[in-house]
Design an enzyme around this catalytic site. Structure first.
Site, PDB file in Angstrom:
ATOM      1  N   SER A 145       0.854  -1.206   0.000  1.00 60.74           N
ATOM      2  CA  SER A 145       0.000   0.000   0.000  1.00 60.74           C
ATOM      3  C   SER A 145       0.881   1.244   0.000  1.00 60.74           C
ATOM      4  O   SER A 145       2.082   1.168   0.325  1.00 60.74           O
ATOM      5  CB  SER A 145      -0.864  -0.022   1.265  1.00 60.74           C
ATOM      6  OG  SER A 145      -1.482   1.225   1.481  1.00 60.74           O
ATOM      7  N   TYR A 158      -3.741  -0.530   9.818  1.00 59.96           N
ATOM      8  CA  TYR A 158      -3.516  -0.755   8.379  1.00 59.96           C
ATOM      9  C   TYR A 158      -2.095  -0.315   8.011  1.00 59.96           C
ATOM     10  O   TYR A 158      -1.361  -1.039   7.331  1.00 59.96           O
ATOM     11  CB  TYR A 158      -4.563   0.021   7.570  1.00 59.96           C
ATOM     12  CG  TYR A 158      -4.565  -0.287   6.088  1.00 59.96           C
ATOM     13  CD1 TYR A 158      -5.183  -1.431   5.595  1.00 59.96           C
ATOM     14  CD2 TYR A 158      -3.964   0.569   5.180  1.00 59.96           C
ATOM     15  CE1 TYR A 158      -5.192  -1.713   4.234  1.00 59.96           C
ATOM     16  CE2 TYR A 158      -3.966   0.304   3.825  1.00 59.96           C
ATOM     17  CZ  TYR A 158      -4.588  -0.838   3.344  1.00 59.96           C
ATOM     18  OH  TYR A 158      -4.586  -1.110   1.996  1.00 59.96           O
TER      19      TYR A 158
HETATM   20  P1  NAP Z   1     -11.676  -5.155  -1.291  1.00 57.77           P
HETATM   21  O1  NAP Z   1     -12.525  -4.934  -2.494  1.00 57.77           O
HETATM   22  O2  NAP Z   1     -12.197  -4.832   0.054  1.00 57.77           O
HETATM   23  O3  NAP Z   1     -11.115  -6.639  -1.338  1.00 57.77           O
HETATM   24  C1  NAP Z   1     -10.453  -7.245  -0.263  1.00 57.77           C
HETATM   25  C2  NAP Z   1     -10.403  -8.728  -0.484  1.00 57.77           C
HETATM   26  O4  NAP Z   1      -9.851  -9.379   0.666  1.00 57.77           O
HETATM   27  C3  NAP Z   1     -11.811  -9.310  -0.688  1.00 57.77           C
HETATM   28  O5  NAP Z   1     -11.757 -10.370  -1.588  1.00 57.77           O
HETATM   29  C4  NAP Z   1     -12.114  -9.797   0.722  1.00 57.77           C
HETATM   30  O6  NAP Z   1     -13.132 -10.758   0.790  1.00 57.77           O
HETATM   31  C5  NAP Z   1     -10.773 -10.375   1.093  1.00 57.77           C
HETATM   32  N1  NAP Z   1     -10.717 -10.633   2.515  1.00 57.77           N
HETATM   33  C6  NAP Z   1     -10.785  -9.738   3.515  1.00 57.77           C
HETATM   34  N2  NAP Z   1     -10.767 -10.369   4.694  1.00 57.77           N
HETATM   35  C7  NAP Z   1     -10.701 -11.693   4.439  1.00 57.77           C
HETATM   36  C8  NAP Z   1     -10.672 -12.848   5.251  1.00 57.77           C
HETATM   37  N3  NAP Z   1     -10.718 -12.791   6.578  1.00 57.77           N
HETATM   38  N4  NAP Z   1     -10.596 -14.055   4.645  1.00 57.77           N
HETATM   39  C9  NAP Z   1     -10.577 -14.142   3.293  1.00 57.77           C
HETATM   40  N5  NAP Z   1     -10.605 -13.088   2.469  1.00 57.77           N
HETATM   41  C10 NAP Z   1     -10.668 -11.871   3.046  1.00 57.77           C
HETATM   42  O7  NAP Z   1     -10.376  -4.262  -1.422  1.00 57.77           O
HETATM   43  P2  NAP Z   1      -9.260  -4.134  -2.543  1.00 57.77           P
HETATM   44  O8  NAP Z   1      -9.032  -2.691  -2.705  1.00 57.77           O
HETATM   45  O9  NAP Z   1      -9.525  -4.981  -3.739  1.00 57.77           O
HETATM   46  O10 NAP Z   1      -8.031  -4.709  -1.721  1.00 57.77           O
HETATM   47  C11 NAP Z   1      -7.174  -5.747  -2.154  1.00 57.77           C
HETATM   48  C12 NAP Z   1      -5.818  -5.561  -1.502  1.00 57.77           C
HETATM   49  O11 NAP Z   1      -5.246  -4.351  -1.992  1.00 57.77           O
HETATM   50  C13 NAP Z   1      -5.882  -5.410   0.011  1.00 57.77           C
HETATM   51  O12 NAP Z   1      -4.778  -6.055   0.603  1.00 57.77           O
HETATM   52  C14 NAP Z   1      -5.791  -3.909   0.211  1.00 57.77           C
HETATM   53  O13 NAP Z   1      -5.283  -3.564   1.466  1.00 57.77           O
HETATM   54  C15 NAP Z   1      -4.828  -3.556  -0.909  1.00 57.77           C
HETATM   55  N6  NAP Z   1      -4.842  -2.160  -1.307  1.00 57.77           N
HETATM   56  C16 NAP Z   1      -5.960  -1.550  -1.793  1.00 57.77           C
HETATM   57  C17 NAP Z   1      -5.896  -0.215  -2.170  1.00 57.77           C
HETATM   58  C18 NAP Z   1      -7.068   0.523  -2.714  1.00 57.77           C
HETATM   59  O14 NAP Z   1      -6.958   1.749  -2.919  1.00 57.77           O
HETATM   60  N7  NAP Z   1      -8.196  -0.091  -2.991  1.00 57.77           N
HETATM   61  C19 NAP Z   1      -4.702   0.485  -2.049  1.00 57.77           C
HETATM   62  C20 NAP Z   1      -3.599  -0.167  -1.548  1.00 57.77           C
HETATM   63  C21 NAP Z   1      -3.671  -1.488  -1.188  1.00 57.77           C
HETATM   64  P3  NAP Z   1     -14.669 -10.304   1.069  1.00 57.77           P
HETATM   65  O15 NAP Z   1     -15.183  -9.744  -0.230  1.00 57.77           O
HETATM   66  O16 NAP Z   1     -15.317 -11.550   1.492  1.00 57.77           O
HETATM   67  O17 NAP Z   1     -14.613  -9.264   2.139  1.00 57.77           O
END
Ligand code: NAP
Length: 253
Positions: A145, A158
């Site tokens: 991140s 986080y």
């Molecule tokens: P998201 O749409 O909230 O997706 C998160 C994913 O992680 C979902 O598939 C979620 O499943 C899964 N997850 C969360 N807790 C879990 C658990 N206990 N067991 C199994 N699966 C779990 O967010 P995203 O933005 O795509 O995030 C993906 C990654 O990128 C994360 O690590 C996030 O921190 C990182 N990231 C995102 C951003 C951004 O701007 N969006 C920026 C930097 C880093 P559910 O759908 O069931 O909750």
């Protein structure tokens, strides 16, 4: 031919959290590059399966709650029972909890640290053991991140978890490079997914964030797919322990 180095035909990739958001785009990108996908999710990944429905690649649907680490051996077992090997792991699943640091609860600390760093480490350890047993080496990609580099606001666990993830990316790379295991990370900037819905809904924060992004837009999940294919491929064989920012220039400011 240089493009052959990017080809992932026949590779097996585990992608955690591939039912939505960045993980879904990563799973699709890796499949389009030739991988069979092991999707590890707590929710049904129907949309990802639909999108991947080209008939050429398998999506193995494994359900696990990654808040805990006790399901990891079963994930490896099921992946091996289906495909006989593992080549790539993408530790993408992650959560965020927003609360002022002064009031931040222990629960919000523990949950975020557990999914974002502890599970990522023990998934990596389990997969690295398998890479060593196979004698093939392999690729591990952690989704870090901007808060691996910066402090953020109202998200202390986080920030801690993603800073830790960048740190252990280096630590694991140092110990496992000798087995031809490449451990790297991608640090997405501000991407339009569920994770950032609250920020985009807050008009003031949304404007402030956009003003700071040289590319002048939120990232799209598919912006992460190409860099992930690259890091998963032979084209990245001499990249170890590095975190690639995919951020529209955010860190360059
Ligand atoms: P998201 O749409 O909230 O997706 C998160 C994913 O992680 C979902 O598939 C979620 O499943 C899964 N997850 C969360 N807790 C879990 C658990 N206990 N067991 C199994 N699966 C779990 O967010 P995203 O933005 O795509 O995030 C993906 C990654 O990128 C994360 O690590 C996030 O921190 C990182 N990231 C995102 C951003 C951004 O701007 N969006 C920026 C930097 C880093 P559910 O759908 O069931 O909750």
């Amino acid at each position: 031919m240089i493009l052959n180095a990017f080809n992932l035909e026949g590779k097996v990739a585990i992608v955690t959290g591939s039912n939505t958001g960045l993980g879904q785009a990563i799973a699709l990108g890796l499949a389009q590059a030739g991988c069979n996908i092991v999707g590890v999710n707590r929710s049904a990944p129907e949309k990802t399966i639909d999108l991947m429905n080209d008939g050429n690649h398998i999506f193995l649907d494994i359900r696990a709650d990654l808040l805990k680490q006790d399901g990891i051996p079963k994930i490896i077992e099921k992946a091996l029972a289906e495909f006989g090997k593992i080549d790539i792991l993408v530790n993408n699943a992650g959560i965020i909890r927003r609360e002022d640091a002064i009031e931040f609860s222990e629960q919000n600390w523990d949950d975020v640290m557990s999914v974002n760093s502890k599970t990522a480490f023990f998934m990596s350890q389990a997969v690295a053991k398998q890479f060593i047993t196979q004698g093939t080496g392999g690729k591990i990609i952690n989704i870090a991140s901007m808060l691996s580099f910066q402090g953020g606001i109202r998200v202390p666990s986080y920030t801690a978890s993603k800073s830790a993830l960048m740190g252990i990316t280096r630590a694991m790379a140092n110990e496992w490079a000798k087995y031809n295991i490449n451990v790297n990370a991608i640090a997405p900037g501000y991407m339009a997914t569920n994770n950032t819905a609250a920020l985009r809904d807050d008009e003031k924060r949304n404007t402030a964030i956009l003003e700071r992004i040289p590319a002048n837009r939120w990232g799209k999940p598919e912006d992460i797919a190409g860099p992930c294919v690259f890091l998963a491929s032979d084209a990245a064989n001499y990249i170890n322990g590095y975190t690639v920012a995919v951020d529209g220039g955010w860190l360059a400011r």
